[in-house]
Design a protein around this motif. Structure first.
Motif, PDB file in Angstrom:
ATOM      1  N   UNK A 162       0.815  -1.223   0.000  1.00  0.00           N
ATOM      2  CA  UNK A 162       0.000   0.000   0.000  1.00  0.00           C
ATOM      3  C   UNK A 162       0.846   1.270   0.000  1.00  0.00           C
ATOM      4  N   UNK A 163       1.975   1.232   0.725  1.00  0.00           N
ATOM      5  CA  UNK A 163       2.852   2.406   0.789  1.00  0.00           C
ATOM      6  C   UNK A 163       3.314   2.777  -0.629  1.00  0.00           C
ATOM      7  N   UNK A 164       3.772   1.784  -1.377  1.00  0.00           N
ATOM      8  CA  UNK A 164       4.233   2.018  -2.750  1.00  0.00           C
ATOM      9  C   UNK A 164       3.079   2.468  -3.636  1.00  0.00           C
ATOM     10  N   UNK A 165       1.946   1.806  -3.459  1.00  0.00           N
ATOM     11  CA  UNK A 165       0.775   2.151  -4.272  1.00  0.00           C
ATOM     12  C   UNK A 165       0.377   3.619  -4.049  1.00  0.00           C
ATOM     13  N   UNK A 166       0.265   4.029  -2.790  1.00  0.00           N
ATOM     14  CA  UNK A 166      -0.183   5.399  -2.511  1.00  0.00           C
ATOM     15  C   UNK A 166       0.862   6.438  -2.921  1.00  0.00           C
ATOM     16  N   UNK A 167       2.130   6.078  -2.823  1.00  0.00           N
ATOM     17  CA  UNK A 167       3.168   7.043  -3.221  1.00  0.00           C
ATOM     18  C   UNK A 167       3.043   7.412  -4.701  1.00  0.00           C
ATOM     19  N   UNK A 168       2.642   6.425  -5.518  1.00  0.00           N
ATOM     20  CA  UNK A 168       2.390   6.724  -6.943  1.00  0.00           C
ATOM     21  C   UNK A 168       1.280   7.749  -7.116  1.00  0.00           C
ATOM     22  N   UNK A 169       0.392   7.840  -6.140  1.00  0.00           N
ATOM     23  CA  UNK A 169      -0.722   8.800  -6.190  1.00  0.00           C
ATOM     24  C   UNK A 169      -0.347  10.090  -5.468  1.00  0.00           C
ATOM     25  N   UNK A 170       0.957  10.228  -5.160  1.00  0.00           N
ATOM     26  CA  UNK A 170       1.472  11.386  -4.415  1.00  0.00           C
ATOM     27  C   UNK A 170       0.854  11.490  -3.017  1.00  0.00           C
ATOM     28  N   UNK A 171       0.666  10.332  -2.397  1.00  0.00           N
ATOM     29  CA  UNK A 171       0.092  10.275  -1.048  1.00  0.00           C
ATOM     30  C   UNK A 171       1.043   9.502  -0.137  1.00  0.00           C
ATOM     31  N   UNK A 172       1.329  10.097   1.038  1.00  0.00           N
ATOM     32  CA  UNK A 172       2.087   9.365   2.066  1.00  0.00           C
ATOM     33  C   UNK A 172       1.105   8.563   2.902  1.00  0.00           C
ATOM     34  N   UNK A 173       1.381   7.275   3.036  1.00  0.00           N
ATOM     35  CA  UNK A 173       0.586   6.428   3.924  1.00  0.00           C
ATOM     36  C   UNK A 173       1.232   6.542   5.307  1.00  0.00           C
TER      37      UNK A 173
END
Ligand code: UDP
Length: 236
Positions: A162-173
């Protein structure tokens, strides 16, 4: 698949039985609560956003080898899931300091951890979900040793995905809470939801909060934050 009787109503969801004893239907509400239910409100559109985001993320996790309770999305608010008995633990993973961690240990929010942390709370409203360790969980028969080690491994793996996935969306988990359930054969699956109600999401550029903290802390723009996360995840 059709709902039969209501089995349970929680703060954010209702659960219904179906004709299939191994499946239930969850129905997401717009109701929001915080601080042990002492703060209440409505976040318009939240039920649909949390339902659809959870289902999307559960499918990504399944593709990456994480077993989940997800079966089929019925409509904006309702989803068929496998019937489980919930392990009464809240499993919290953190990548950055925030919320109760920052408060408990007297540190600022936003410290980046060298390695993610994991903690358990005993899921018990009357006791206000107290923080516990693995020994306590064993002593209280909340889970077996094997289950605790499987839950720990799954939670860290989910974090990496999820961390990698959200980073692609410019979001920090920043952090999130997971719940696990046992199927009738005893095997563990990821259950409950993964949404702005149960995760802290910060915009990776501005650190703007895009999650339930906007409701908890009266920051305004609550609906906009949920919609922005929906837009980044589902492109709408
Ligand atoms: N969380 C949750 N349900 C809870 C407690 C926490 O979903 O009952 C989530 C929360 O949204 C955050 C993470 O778990 O993403 C860590 O929360 P924390 O322990 O910092 O508690 P809080 O500050 O929310 O009380």
């Amino acid at each position: 698949m059709e709902k039969t009787v209501q089995l349970y109503e929680g703060k954010a969801k209702k659960v219904y039985a179906t004709e299939d004893p191994d499946k239930v239907i969850v129905s997401y509400k717009d109701d929001a609560t915080a601080f042990d239910g002492s703060k209440r409100g409505t976040i318009l559109g939240k039920g649909a956003i949390n339902n659809r985001m959870t289902n999307y993320l559960m499918q990504i996790l399944e593709k990456n080898g994480i077993p989940t309770h997800y079966v089929e999305e019925l409509n904006d608010r309702e989803t068929v899931v496998k019937r489980v008995s919930i392990v009464p633990l809240e499993v919290i993973i953190r990548n950055l300091s925030a919320g109760s961690f920052a408060k408990r240990y007297g540190v600022e929010e936003g410290l980046v951890f060298e390695a993610p942390t994991l903690e358990f709370s005993y899921k018990n409203d009357d006791l206000h979900d107290p923080l516990i360790n693995e020994y306590h969980a064993l002593a209280l028969h909340l889970a077996t040793r094997e289950e605790l080690s499987q839950i720990t491994a799954m939670a860290f793996k989910i974090n990496e995905i999820l961390k990698d996935y959200f980073l692609q969306l410019n979001v920090k988990l920043v952090d999130f809470k997971l719940e696990f359930g046992r199927l009738s054969n005893g095997s563990l699956v990821l259950a409950d939801e993964i949404s702005p109600d149960t995760c802290r999401f910060w915009d990776a550029t501005t650190n703007e909060k895009l999650d339930k903290d906007r409701f908890r802390r009266d920051l305004g723009g609550v609906e906009d934050a949920y919609q922005e996360m929906m837009r980044r995840v589902l492109g709408e």
